[in-house]
Design an enzyme around this catalytic site. Structure first.
Site, mmCIF file in Angstrom:
data_model
loop_
_atom_site.group_PDB
_atom_site.id
_atom_site.type_symbol
_atom_site.label_atom_id
_atom_site.label_comp_id
_atom_site.label_asym_id
_atom_site.label_seq_id
_atom_site.Cartn_x
_atom_site.Cartn_y
_atom_site.Cartn_z
ATOM 1 N N CYS A 1 1.012 -1.141 -0.040
ATOM 2 C CA CYS A 1 0.083 -0.089 0.126
ATOM 3 C C CYS A 1 0.559 1.232 0.043
ATOM 4 O O CYS A 1 1.568 1.346 0.900
ATOM 5 C CB CYS A 1 -0.983 0.113 1.113
ATOM 6 S SG CYS A 1 -2.009 1.341 1.516
ATOM 7 N N LYS B 1 1.470 -9.393 -0.794
ATOM 8 C CA LYS B 1 1.213 -8.494 -2.126
ATOM 9 C C LYS B 1 2.362 -7.607 -1.710
ATOM 10 O O LYS B 1 2.006 -6.671 -0.820
ATOM 11 C CB LYS B 1 -0.193 -8.171 -2.082
ATOM 12 C CG LYS B 1 -0.318 -7.301 -3.496
ATOM 13 C CD LYS B 1 -1.945 -6.880 -3.717
ATOM 14 C CE LYS B 1 -2.267 -6.170 -4.924
ATOM 15 N NZ LYS B 1 -1.437 -5.083 -5.217
ATOM 16 N N ASP C 1 -1.751 -2.861 -14.641
ATOM 17 C CA ASP C 1 -1.905 -2.478 -16.165
ATOM 18 C C ASP C 1 -2.516 -3.750 -16.949
ATOM 19 O O ASP C 1 -2.328 -3.791 -18.037
ATOM 20 C CB ASP C 1 -0.907 -2.049 -16.858
ATOM 21 C CG ASP C 1 -0.568 -0.564 -16.159
ATOM 22 O OD1 ASP C 1 -1.120 0.084 -15.713
ATOM 23 O OD2 ASP C 1 0.786 -0.196 -16.668
#
Length: 326
Positions: free
Chosen positions: A105, A143, A210
Site C-alpha cells: 500500500c 502482495k 496494467d
C-alpha cells in the site's frame, strides 16, 4: 498447515485484487455474476483494529464473506508481528482459506508509518510478520511492490520475501514512489521469475499492474510462464474482465449489474450497516457508453437511498425502451 488451496488452482489462475472500500462482499458478488475470478481477497483489514477489544466490531464488515466465494483470502495490514499471529488464528477459525499480507500500500499515512509498502524499508520486520502469520495454519501470501524509492531495489527486496517460504507472491510492478503514475514494469517479469525459480521454486508468482482483462493476462502467462494474474483497476473499466470468452456487452447488461449491486447492498446492509454514499464510487462502472449516461450518473450521485436510485433507473430504462421502439 491446513490444506494449501493455492496448489489446487488452475494455471494460470486469476485474482481480483484487494482494493480499499471496493472489494467488499457486495462488489465481489457482482463480479462473480459478471465473470468470476479463481480467487477473491477481502478489503484491507487492519490487524491493530482486529486485535483491539472494541476495534473488532469496526472491521467485522470487511471480513464478511459467504461460502460461495471460496477460496476466500483475508488481506490484512499492520506492523506488529504479535497482532498478525493473533489474527491469523482468528481468521482460520472464521473459515478463510488463506491470509494475504499487505506490503505494498503506497498511501502516505500507511507507508510513512512503516506499514504497507513501508515494510519494504523494514525487511526484518516484514520477515517476522510473515512467520507470525503462519500461526493459524493457513497458507500465507504477500502482495508487494518492486521497491520503495527506486526500481533497482526489486532484486534484494523480492529475494528477501522469496526466502520466507510463502505460498504466493503477488507483485505490483511499480515502486511505492511511482504509485500508479507510470506504466507497470512488465519488462522485469522474466527476471523476477528467474529469481523466483532460483530462490523459491515452490512459491507461486502472480503479476499485477496494467492488466485490463483475462486475455491480456493469458498472453503474459504464456509469454513468461508466471502462475497467476491479478486484476485491479481494470475491473472499473470492464466488470466482465475475467470473462473466459469475451464478447460485447449491452448497456442493458451493465445496468442489470447495477441493479444487482443495489439489491446486494440492500441484502447485506441488514447484517452490517453500510453507508449509502459508499455506493456512489461504483456508478461509473455500470453507467457509460450510452446516450444520457453522463446525466444519469450525475443524478445517481445525488440520490440518498436505494429506492431513489432504482426509481431513476426505471425512468431511464423506460426512455431507452421507448427510443428503441421508434
Amino acid at each position: 498447515m491446513k490444506e494449501n488451496f493455492w496448489s489446487t488452482l488452475p494455471r494460470p489462475f486469476f485474482i481480483l485484487a484487494p482494493m480499499e472500500d471496493v472489494t467488499d462482499i457486495v462488489f465481489r458478488h457482482v463480479v462473480s455474476e459478471a465473470a468470476r475470478p479463481d480467487v477473491f481477497f477481502t478489503e484491507f483489514t487492519n490487524t491493530e483494529s482486529y486485535c483491539h477489544p472494541e476495534g473488532i466490531h469496526s472491521v467485522r464488515g470487511r471480513l464478511t464473506f459467504s461460502d460461495d466465494e471460496q477460496p476466500m483470502v483475508a488481506h490484512i495490514w499492520g506492523d506488529k508481528p504479535e497482532q498478525f499471529r493473533e489474527m491469523s488464528i482468528g481468521l482460520a477459525d472464521m473459515g478463510f482459506k488463506g491470509i494475504d499480507l499487505n506490503m505494498g500500500c503506497p498511501v502516505a499515512n500507511v507507508a510513512k508509518k512503516g506499514k504497507g509498502s513501508g515494510l519494504i524499508l523494514r525487511p526484518e520486520t516484514a520477515a517476522e510478520i510473515i512467520q507470525a502469520s503462519k500461526a493459524g495454519g493457513l497458507p500465507v501470501s504477500v502482495k508487494t511492490r518492486l521497491g520503495y524509492y527506486d526500481i533497482d531495489e526489486w532484486r534484494d527486496w523480492l529475494k528477501h520475501v522469496f526466502e520466507q517460504d510463502i505460498a504466493n507472491l503477488s507483485i505490483h510492478l511499480r515502486t511505492r514512489k511511482e504509485m500508479s503514475k507510470v506504466d507497470a514494469h512488465w519488462e522485469l517479469i522474466e527476471a523476477i521469475k528467474t529469481l523466483r525459480d532460483e530462490i523459491a521454486p515452490n512459491t507461486l508468482l502472480t503479476i499485477n499492474g496494467d492488466i485490463p482483462d483475462r486475455q491480456t493476462g493469458l498472453e503474459l502467462a504464456n509469454k513468461y510462464g508466471i502462475d497467476g494474474i491479478m486484476i485491479g483497476r481494470g475491473i472499473f473499466h470492464n466488470p466482465f474482465a475475467f470473462e473466459k470468452e469475451p464478447r460485447e456487452h449491452s448497456s442493458k447488461e451493465l445496468l442489470g449489474l447495477l441493479r444487482l449491486h443495489l439489491s446486494l447492498f440492500e441484502k447485506y446492509d441488514k447484517d452490517e450497516a453500510r453507508h449509502f454514499k459508499s455506493l456512489r464510487r461504483f456508478f461509473k462502472i455500470y453507467v457509460r457508453g450510452i446516450r444520457g449516461a453522463s446525466e444519469l450518473r450525475h443524478q445517481l450521485m445525488n440520490t440518498q437511498s436505494i429506492a431513489e436510485a432504482r426509481e431513476l433507473l426505471d425512468t431511464f430504462e423506460a426512455r431507452m425502451d421507448a427510443r428503441s421502439e421508434v
